[in-house]
Motif scaffolding. Structure first.
Motif, short mmCIF file in Angstrom:
data_model
loop_
_atom_site.label_atom_id
_atom_site.label_comp_id
_atom_site.label_asym_id
_atom_site.label_seq_id
_atom_site.Cartn_x
_atom_site.Cartn_y
_atom_site.Cartn_z
N ARG A 176 7.82 -6.56 2.53
CA ARG A 176 7.13 -6.89 3.77
C ARG A 176 5.84 -6.10 3.81
O ARG A 176 5.86 -4.86 3.81
CB ARG A 176 8.00 -6.56 4.98
N LEU A 177 4.74 -6.83 3.85
CA LEU A 177 3.42 -6.21 3.78
C LEU A 177 2.66 -6.55 5.06
O LEU A 177 2.43 -7.73 5.36
CB LEU A 177 2.67 -6.74 2.55
N VAL A 178 2.27 -5.52 5.82
CA VAL A 178 1.55 -5.71 7.08
C VAL A 178 0.16 -5.10 6.92
O VAL A 178 0.04 -3.88 6.69
CB VAL A 178 2.30 -5.07 8.26
N LEU A 179 -0.89 -5.94 7.05
CA LEU A 179 -2.27 -5.49 6.88
C LEU A 179 -3.06 -5.78 8.15
O LEU A 179 -2.97 -6.88 8.71
CB LEU A 179 -2.93 -6.19 5.70
N ASN A 180 -3.85 -4.80 8.57
CA ASN A 180 -4.66 -4.98 9.78
C ASN A 180 -6.00 -4.28 9.58
O ASN A 180 -6.03 -3.09 9.24
CB ASN A 180 -3.92 -4.38 10.98
N ARG A 181 -7.08 -5.04 9.76
CA ARG A 181 -8.44 -4.49 9.60
C ARG A 181 -8.61 -3.84 8.24
O ARG A 181 -8.88 -2.66 8.10
CB ARG A 181 -8.75 -3.50 10.72
N VAL A 182 -8.46 -4.70 7.21
CA VAL A 182 -8.56 -4.24 5.82
C VAL A 182 -9.54 -5.15 5.09
O VAL A 182 -9.52 -6.37 5.27
CB VAL A 182 -7.18 -4.28 5.13
N ARG A 183 -10.38 -4.53 4.26
CA ARG A 183 -11.28 -5.29 3.39
C ARG A 183 -10.77 -5.19 1.96
O ARG A 183 -10.50 -4.09 1.46
CB ARG A 183 -12.71 -4.77 3.45
N LEU A 184 -10.64 -6.35 1.30
CA LEU A 184 -10.19 -6.41 -0.09
C LEU A 184 -11.31 -7.03 -0.91
O LEU A 184 -11.73 -8.16 -0.64
CB LEU A 184 -8.91 -7.24 -0.21
N GLY A 185 -11.80 -6.32 -1.91
CA GLY A 185 -12.91 -6.83 -2.69
C GLY A 185 -12.96 -6.22 -4.06
O GLY A 185 -12.30 -5.22 -4.34
N GLY A 186 -13.77 -6.85 -4.94
CA GLY A 186 -13.91 -6.31 -6.28
C GLY A 186 -14.21 -7.41 -7.26
O GLY A 186 -14.13 -8.59 -6.94
N PRO A 187 -14.58 -7.04 -8.50
CA PRO A 187 -14.92 -8.04 -9.50
C PRO A 187 -13.70 -8.84 -9.91
O PRO A 187 -12.59 -8.32 -10.00
CB PRO A 187 -15.46 -7.21 -10.67
#
Length: 676
Positions: free
Chosen positions: A332-343
């Motif tokens: 169970r993965l809970v994400l809030n106000r997260v930026r995911l980035g990269g090449p």
């Protein structure tokens, strides 16, 4: 050959033959130019013949002297179809033969209450009576329309007012909200989300907003918004040895993760946190950063930042750089106000910023800008995303892909920018989409294929150059795509909406309701081996309209405007169509293949072989050809065909009464022609 019937003016010594005063109520007034009989006199002769008005034919026939020769110029109809109950057609050489075809000249002799016909040469020098056919077009020329009674007898009603087709229900309700763009016809009530903005790092333009906004909170040191009642470990990027996890003696990130047991919060100070490789996240741990531009975790030594295996974790208010931020299995993965980035990384398997196998993902106010996919979910995973942005920034990325039976996606109030594809639902997976915007999606905004079941409402697709939309919505191979409240502004190729079975026995299903499809280069709706239910559609300014091959189509309340090719083309596609309003604005003529047969463009409704079609309460106007029907099993009732170059092209062997009951013609260059 033009099959429009001539209505002769009856002239006797310079005067017009008068109309019999006792006309039945169900017949129009055929006086003047609508006279059905004309006396043709030889020089030096005179005579008088009153207008024969069916069904009074039995009464009036006696006034034609026995032996009077009568020339038949009528259409190939039985007497009953014309309402001429007092006339009997019995050619001398073949008493069982029906009346002569319209291009033949036959002559009969009145004998009692019947007429015996035989083929004759040119007119002889004696008084003759010519009887013009009371076919469908003669009927409508007098202001009436054909009607069939309970016994199946066709007659002409004195007036024909089928009424206007029912208008589609508006796509939206009321005026556009502040910052939204008015689009399309006023009656469509359609709007597009605000114009896209280029947002700096740490900000995003969320669904329906006119400007960029900061994602989350920014802290100059440790985050202070921490859940109460939990153990807190404080973390910095570089720390001296001997830390205890307090604010004054913090852990490194690796130390904190090793020490975390139970419900522990890791409060990460500003800085960049490199990871030595895929790092496990313990069960019930929470990572909270000091802001998207303040706290950044970096996957330096591999494509994966965190592994989450059979655990429940929470992450918020930070950024993670790397092709895959989370690889989760049965977690169970809970994400809030997260930026995911990269090449992005090439090769297979293609990485995703969040790669989920089974388990659950709950995300809100995410900014996805990394990996070949933003989210990839398989193996019965459950995904719920709200108020998030998927921004490919022109790279070869896909927003979300869900695959496999039992895998389900729910997405609300999210935006997708500059991607190859927006949302892909495949292989028996399912999805619910609500209030989404797509801008510059080059291949497909939403795809539902290989047995997938996808429902959506409030979906908006915009075309942003240099990333034009190839197609907006796509269902294939047994996939179901049910959409309501859809606005599409432009597609460069393919179609705005495309349903294709592709594989034998895997019919695609399309349900499209309350939609505006604007400026599609090809057909707004393209169907091939599909079943389609279409309701309340506005189609504007595209090459074609609805193009169906080997499909089943049920459509109600469609309005087409400004199509340049064919409004609706049916090939091997049974259809029931109601309340069409097809306006081609005098579409141009070219040639295009429709189901393997070359057909005319500039046609309002084209019905090819093996497409039994019923069209009711509809209007076809401003085309070069209103209706082109190759199939005899087609009917067009209670409608209007007007202001076309040719009203209708129909198989010459088909009785025009049968397929055109209750239909009014007006202003066509020609009303009825045989199909080419």
């Amino acid at each position: 050959m033009n099959l429009r019937r001539r209505l002769e003016i009856a002239v006797i010594l310079g005067g017009v033959v008068g109309c019999h005063s006792a006309q039945p109520a169900n017949w129009p007034d055929f006086t003047g130019a609508q006279a059905l009989l004309e006396i043709v006199e030889a020089p030096g002769q005179s005579g008088r013949v009153e207008l024969l008005v069916p069904p009074n034919a039995r009464d009036r026939i006696a006034e034609i002297p026995l032996g009077t020769r009568i020339t038949w110029l009528g259409y190939d109809q039985p007497a009953e179809a014309l309402g001429l109950t007092g006339l009997r057609y019995a050619p001398a050489e073949d008493p069982g033969r029906r009346p002569p075809p319209p291009d033949d000249r036959w002559e009969g002799v009145a004998q009692g209450s019947g007429l015996n016909f035989g083929r004759v040469a040119e007119a002889e020098a004696e008084a003759r009576v010519r009887l013009a056919s009371l076919d469908f077009l003669a009927c409508v020329a007098g202001g009436g329309c054909a009607a069939r009674d309970d016994q199946g007898t066709v007659s002409c009603k004195p007036s024909c007012d089928p009424g206007a087709p029912q208008a589609p229900q508006p796509v939206g309700e009321g005026p556009c909200r502040a910052g939204w763009q008015n689009l399309g016809p006023i009656e469509a009530g359609a709007c597009l989300p605000p114009e896209r903005r280029a947002c700096p790092l740490g900000e995003a333009q969320f669904y329906g907003q006119t400007a960029c906004e900061v994602v989350g909170r920014t802290f100059s040191d440790y985050p202070t918004e921490l859940p109460a009642g939990r153990r807190v470990y404080y973390v910095r990027p570089t720390v001296p040895a001997g830390g205890t996890g307090t604010a004054t003696a913090p852990f490194s990130l690796s130390q904190a993760l090793r020490q975390a047991r139970g419900e522990v919060v890791l409060a990460l100070a500003p800085g960049r946190y490199p990871l030595a490789g895929p790092t496990p996240l313990p069960d019930r741990v929470s990572l909270i950063g000091a802001g998207l531009t303040q706290t950044t975790i970096i996957a330096n030594s591999g494509p994966i930042a965190f592994n989450v295996d059979t655990a429940s974790v929470s992450v918020r208010n930070l950024s993670i750089e790397g092709p895959t931020a989370f690889s989760a299995r049965s977690s169970r993965l809970v994400l809030n106000r997260v930026r995911l980035g990269g090449p992005r990384q090439g090769g297979e398997p293609r990485p995703a910023a969040i790669d989920l196998v089974g388990g659950q993902l709950i995300g809100q106010r995410l900014v996805m800008a990394g990996g070949d996919f933003g989210v990839r979910a398989v193996g019965g995973a459950q995904v719920e995303l709200k108020e998030s942005v998927f921004d490919g920034s022109g790279s070869d990325n896909t927003g979300i892909i869900v695959e496999g039976e039992g895998t389900h996606l729910r997405v609300e109030r999210c935006s997708f920018f500059d991607l190859v594809a927006g949302v892909l639902v495949r292989d028996q997976a399912s999805a619910n989409l609500d209030q989404l915007s797509f801008d510059g999606i080059r291949d497909g905004s939403v795809e539902s294929g290989t047995g997938a079941d996808t429902e959506g409402a409030g979906l908006f697709v915009s075309r942003t150059r240099p990333n034009p939309t190839r197609r907006a919505f796509y269902a294939y191979e047994g996939g179901r795509l049910a959409l309501e409240g859809v606005v599409v502004e432009g597609a460069e190729e393919k179609s705005c909406v495309y349903a294709n079975g592709r594989v034998e026995g895997m019919i695609a299903t399309l349900e499209l309701r309350r939609a505006l499809l604007l400026d599609c280069v090809d057909e707004p709706v393209l169907l091939d081996r599909a079943t389609a239910q279409l309701e309340d559609l506005y189609l504007e300014n595209s090459q074609g309209g609805i193009f169906a091959i080997r499909s089943r189509v049920d459509a109600e309340r469609l309005r087409l405007r400004g199509q340049t090719a064919t409004g609706i083309c049916l090939s091997e596609s049974p259809a029931t169509l109601s309340s069409l309003d097809l306006d081609g604005s005098r579409a141009t003529v070219r040639f295009r293949q429709c189901g393997g047969d070359y057909s005319f463009q500039g046609v309002g409704l084209e019905i090819t072989i093996d497409s039994p079609t019923t069209v009711v309460r509809s209007r076809v106007h401003s085309w070069l050809r209103g209706i082109l029907a190759y199939n005899r099993d087609a009917t067009f009732t209670d409608g209007q065909i007007d202001n076309n170059g040719i009203g209708i092209l129909w198989p010459p062997e088909v009785d025009p009464f049968a397929p055109l009951l209750g239909t009014r013609f007006a202003g066509n260059g020609a009303d009825l022609e045989p199909v080419p």
